[in-house]
Design a protein around this motif. Structure first.
Motif, PDB file in Angstrom:
ATOM      1  N   GLU A 169       0.853  -1.187   0.000  1.00  0.00           N
ATOM      2  CA  GLU A 169       0.000   0.000   0.000  1.00  0.00           C
ATOM      3  C   GLU A 169       0.889   1.238   0.000  1.00  0.00           C
ATOM      4  O   GLU A 169       2.090   1.159   0.317  1.00  0.00           O
ATOM      5  N   PRO A 170       0.325   2.395  -0.381  1.00  0.00           N
ATOM      6  CA  PRO A 170       1.137   3.623  -0.383  1.00  0.00           C
ATOM      7  C   PRO A 170       1.758   3.882   0.979  1.00  0.00           C
ATOM      8  O   PRO A 170       1.099   3.756   2.017  1.00  0.00           O
ATOM      9  N   THR A 171       3.022   4.204   0.987  1.00  0.00           N
ATOM     10  CA  THR A 171       3.770   4.402   2.224  1.00  0.00           C
ATOM     11  C   THR A 171       4.525   5.724   2.156  1.00  0.00           C
ATOM     12  O   THR A 171       5.167   6.017   1.145  1.00  0.00           O
ATOM     13  N   GLU A 172       4.425   6.508   3.207  1.00  0.00           N
ATOM     14  CA  GLU A 172       5.137   7.787   3.270  1.00  0.00           C
ATOM     15  C   GLU A 172       6.314   7.651   4.219  1.00  0.00           C
ATOM     16  O   GLU A 172       6.171   7.169   5.342  1.00  0.00           O
ATOM     17  N   ILE A 173       7.476   8.076   3.755  1.00  0.00           N
ATOM     18  CA  ILE A 173       8.682   8.108   4.580  1.00  0.00           C
ATOM     19  C   ILE A 173       9.016   9.570   4.836  1.00  0.00           C
ATOM     20  O   ILE A 173       9.442  10.298   3.932  1.00  0.00           O
ATOM     21  N   THR A 174       8.791  10.015   6.058  1.00  0.00           N
ATOM     22  CA  THR A 174       8.976  11.423   6.405  1.00  0.00           C
ATOM     23  C   THR A 174       9.699  11.519   7.738  1.00  0.00           C
ATOM     24  O   THR A 174       9.314  10.852   8.695  1.00  0.00           O
ATOM     25  N   GLY A 175      10.740  12.329   7.781  1.00  0.00           N
ATOM     26  CA  GLY A 175      11.430  12.542   9.040  1.00  0.00           C
ATOM     27  C   GLY A 175      12.786  11.866   9.091  1.00  0.00           C
ATOM     28  O   GLY A 175      13.280  11.332   8.098  1.00  0.00           O
TER      29      GLY A 175
END
Length: 248
Positions: A157-163
């Motif tokens: 599924e769409p995954t956000e990598i932030t930080g």
């Protein structure tokens, strides 16, 4: 200039002679080589952020940065209502794999809703997994070779990598020192790199970092699990051979 450097007593606006200009020049590369460790040389040239008592804006010179500057200076130099008082504390520019961008306002960083995820390197099969490896194994590569690559399973599924991100490694070297470079990449279903526009590279990666092994010492009081803090004030050479040296 160094604290012990002499200052020229010249009236404001008077041009310097060629000799005076030459005396004030510094060879930045030579300065760096002469000061390999943190100390007074770098402290004197570092901003004392707690001492800043006036509004400060640091922005790039692209169109978005120019707009920020106009609103900032309009608010603090002209007293105009530019909307700056409603500026969010954090503004993200989220990059998508299709090359698009999405600006998003946030209230803190790291994001409070971050799902901190620990991944383990599996040198035996080159995988990157949430499960720790059952057996001890190693991955070996030449210093000037292609390195080692570890990949996760395809994201379902769409995954956000932030930080921020940090890595803890156990390494051995045939030399007393080593430079390690870590890169976070995104691969398409065919295993090809997906490139992202970054600040300095139109074909950048998600994230990258580097560290010289002899600078691996940590300041335990200032370090966080996702942000190791290194004083860079002393050298810790490696013992050549198959010994263990761990750092994050």
């Amino acid at each position: 200039m160094d604290r012990d450097s002499s200052l020229l007593n010249l009236p404001i606006g008077q041009p310097l002679t060629d000799e005076e200009l030459a005396a004030n020049r510094r060879d930045s590369t030579a300065d760096l080589l002469a000061h390999p460790l943190n100390g007074p040389f770098y402290v004197d040239r570092s901003a004392g952020l707690p001492k800043i008592t006036v509004p400060l804006l640091s922005a790039a010179n692209c169109a978005h940065g120019l707009d920020l500057q106009r609103r900032f200076f309009g608010r603090f130099l002209k007293g105009e209502d530019t909307g700056w008082d409603r500026q969010p504390p954090v503004q993200l520019n989220v990059r998508h794999v299709d090359g698009g961008f999405e600006q998003r306002a946030e209230q803190e960083g790291p994001l409070a809703r971050t799902e901190w995820t620990r991944l383990y390197l599996h040198p035996g099969n080159g995988s990157l997994s949430t499960e720790a490896p059952a057996d001890r194994c190693t991955a070996q590569f030449d210093a000037l070779g292609g390195g080692s690559t570890f990949t996760t399973e395809a994201f379902a599924e769409p995954t956000e990598i932030t930080g921020p991100a940090a890595a803890r490694l156990v390494v051995a070297s045939s030399t007393t020192d080593a430079d390690l470079f870590l890169t976070v990449r995104v691969l398409d279903p065919e295993g090809r790199d997906i490139r992202f526009v970054s600040a300095l590279d139109p074909a950048g990666v998600v994230a990258h970092g580097w560290l010289r092994a002899s600078h691996r010492a940590l300041d335990a009081e200032r370090s966080l699990p996702y942000r190791p803090w290194r004083p860079h004030d002393r050298l810790n050479p490696l013992t050549p051979g198959p010994g263990r040296s761990a750092w994050r």
